[in-house]
Design an enzyme around this catalytic site. Structure first.
Site, mmCIF file in Angstrom:
data_model
loop_
_atom_site.group_PDB
_atom_site.id
_atom_site.type_symbol
_atom_site.label_atom_id
_atom_site.label_comp_id
_atom_site.label_asym_id
_atom_site.label_seq_id
_atom_site.Cartn_x
_atom_site.Cartn_y
_atom_site.Cartn_z
ATOM 1 N N ASP A 1 0.834 -1.212 0.000
ATOM 2 C CA ASP A 1 0.000 0.000 0.000
ATOM 3 C C ASP A 1 0.866 1.258 0.000
ATOM 4 O OD1 ASP A 1 -2.383 1.689 0.353
ATOM 5 O OD2 ASP A 1 -1.389 2.133 2.241
ATOM 6 N N ARG B 1 -0.215 6.405 -6.777
ATOM 7 C CA ARG B 1 -1.554 6.954 -7.060
ATOM 8 C C ARG B 1 -1.550 8.471 -6.927
ATOM 9 N NH1 ARG B 1 -4.720 4.424 -2.657
ATOM 10 N NH2 ARG B 1 -6.437 5.690 -3.421
HETATM 11 N N1 URA Z 1 -6.015 7.342 3.118
HETATM 12 C C1 URA Z 1 -5.305 6.213 2.848
HETATM 13 O O1 URA Z 1 -4.644 5.676 3.721
HETATM 14 N N2 URA Z 1 -5.379 5.722 1.615
HETATM 15 C C2 URA Z 1 -6.088 6.267 0.620
HETATM 16 O O2 URA Z 1 -6.115 5.750 -0.474
HETATM 17 C C3 URA Z 1 -6.816 7.439 0.903
HETATM 18 C C4 URA Z 1 -6.762 7.953 2.178
#
Ligand code: URA
Length: 436
Positions: free
Chosen positions: A168, A175
């Site tokens: 992530d 992203r």
């Molecule tokens: N907060 C996060 O941790 N991830 C996202 O994609 C959006 C907000």
């Protein structure tokens, strides 16, 4: 010599998502894992993120994509505490200092709170930044230190380590620069993977709606909440969500040290009613969600705020991480007051513009590596519907860099209006909906 072969070609899976086909569990597991192993290039993950943003994902795909993030790193386990655990995640807003009050409140009611938190970016503040306004307070704890604070105090707030959902961490950074943040499957996977990996047994999501929030409409927020609640429950974390208002900023302050001051007011039994009401509502949800682990809450959240028990937990929680609970919290050395130029009513107070003003004063960062000014921020002296008299202070701005005031005032000038009682803005209810 044997050459390791990969079971799929990244380009085929990107094309499948581009052409609106569902990815199988094997495709998803491989795609995320291969990216973490650097077999898939950044541009290929970027293309996949854009295909997901444009074409969406089924519930099965989202759950699997989230699990692939969780499996890319460690999953924490608090079972040796021998107590139920619950956490809260807010999708972020302006003046949102609720976590700082909520965690000691829930711990004071008998449920442990193991919270890994983040920093602010853009116009919304971050919990770790606020706590770092307290001299000496340390965000970085080892897993053993985190356990020790949780075990002795009942609540801990600290930074996530690099080993928690590393997929992530990398995909979120991509992203950010490829215009693929605003995808409900990708936002849900990003938030939920970190909370599942954190090891909490129950989770309450505070999904904010309005100008100061990520989700501008109730419909978008409801879809995000349903998706995240589904992912959490499928992963064995009792999860529910409240949709709450972020059209108007929360409380009376935005900015790190200013917000900690407000937190202390609430923990001392005073403070703004919206902050108290939202804290109590979220705490009751967390305690209720924790009953699925056999928890039997010993107290009510409103009582532990009123009788100082939550304040006692706060003091222990901050001291346990090196914070000086009695230290003076410095405000910016320059201040500026905005006064009303006519009589009337405050008809509008816009969360987004107040957040931008606070950020321009130095309270937030534009890039991850930027330093922030702990003493910067905005205090508003009226909320929509209040009668105003010409000359009355409406806002006080604080900063350590006087040159920032001019730009902050441009944002603030768009943040409010004074007019007739009939023109007072229609506000969202503080708690809009509950999703289980
Ligand atoms: N907060 C996060 O941790 N991830 C996202 O994609 C959006 C907000």
């Amino acid at each position: 010599m044997t050459v390791a072969t990969e079971p799929f070609a990244a380009v085929d899976l990107i094309a499948a998502k581009r052409d609106k086909h569902e990815l199988s569990d094997e495709h998803i597991d491989w795609f995320v894992d291969a990216y973490v192993r650097n077999v898939i290039a950044e541009e290929q993950m970027s293309a996949m993120a854009m295909a997901i943003l444009l074409n969406g994902m089924s519930r099965r795909e989202i759950v699997r994509w989230t699990n692939a993030y969780v499996n890319s790193g460690e999953r924490m386990d608090w079972s040796r505490l021998g107590k139920a655990t619950a956490d809260k995640h807010s999708t972020g807003g302006v003046g949102d200092k609720i976590t700082l009050i909520l965690n000691p409140v829930v711990a004071a009611c008998g449920v442990s709170v193991p919270q890994l938190s983040g920093r602010g970016l853009g116009h919304t503040g971050g919990t770790l930044d606020k706590l770092e306004a307290i001299p000496g307070w340390r965000a970085q704890l080892t897993n053993e230190e985190m356990f020790s604070v949780l075990n002795s105090v009942g609540a801990v707030i600290c930074a996530a380590s690099d080993t928690l959902a590393p997929a992530d961490r990398r995909i979120y950074a991509l992203r950010d620069v490829t215009a693929t943040v605003e995808s409900i499957p990708l936002i849900s996977a990003s938030i939920m993977s970190k909370k599942i990996a954190e090891g909490t047994g129950a989770l309450v999501l505070d999904v904010k709606v309005g100008s100061g929030a990520f989700m501008k409409t109730v419909e978008q927020a409801r879809e995000l909440a349903h998706t995240m609640v589904g992912i959490g429950n499928d992963a064995g974390v009792t999860t529910r969500a409240l949709l709450t208002a972020m059209d108007v900023p929360l409380g009376r302050t935005a900015g790190n040290a200013l917000e900690v001051h407000e937190v202390l007011e609430v923990l001392a039994g005073g403070g703004p009613s919206d902050v108290i009401d939202l804290t109590v509502a979220l705490a009751r949800e967390m305690l209720d969600a924790a009953t699925s682990q056999g928890a039997q809450p010993t107290r009510d959240p409103a009582d532990v705020l009123n009788d100082g028990t939550a304040m006692d937990v706060w003091r222990k929680m901050i001291s346990a991480q090196g914070g000086d609970v009695d230290a003076y919290l410095p405000l910016g050395q320059h201040s500026h007051t905005v006064v009303a130029d006519s009589d009337g009513f405050l008809t509008r107070l816009d969360a987004f513009q107040v957040g931008v003003a606070s950020w321009r004063l130095g309270a937030g960062r534009a890039r991850k590596e930027d330093a922030i000014d702990m003493g910067a921020g905005v205090r508003w002296h009226a909320v929509p519907g209040e009668a105003i008299h010409a000359g009355q202070p409406l806002f006080t701005l604080h900063t350590n860099d006087e040159a920032r005031i001019k730009n902050a005032l441009v944002a603030l000038s768009q943040a409010f209006s004074v007019g007739a009682a009939d023109d007072v803005q229609q506000r969202l209810p503080l708690i809009i909906d509950r999703i289980v």
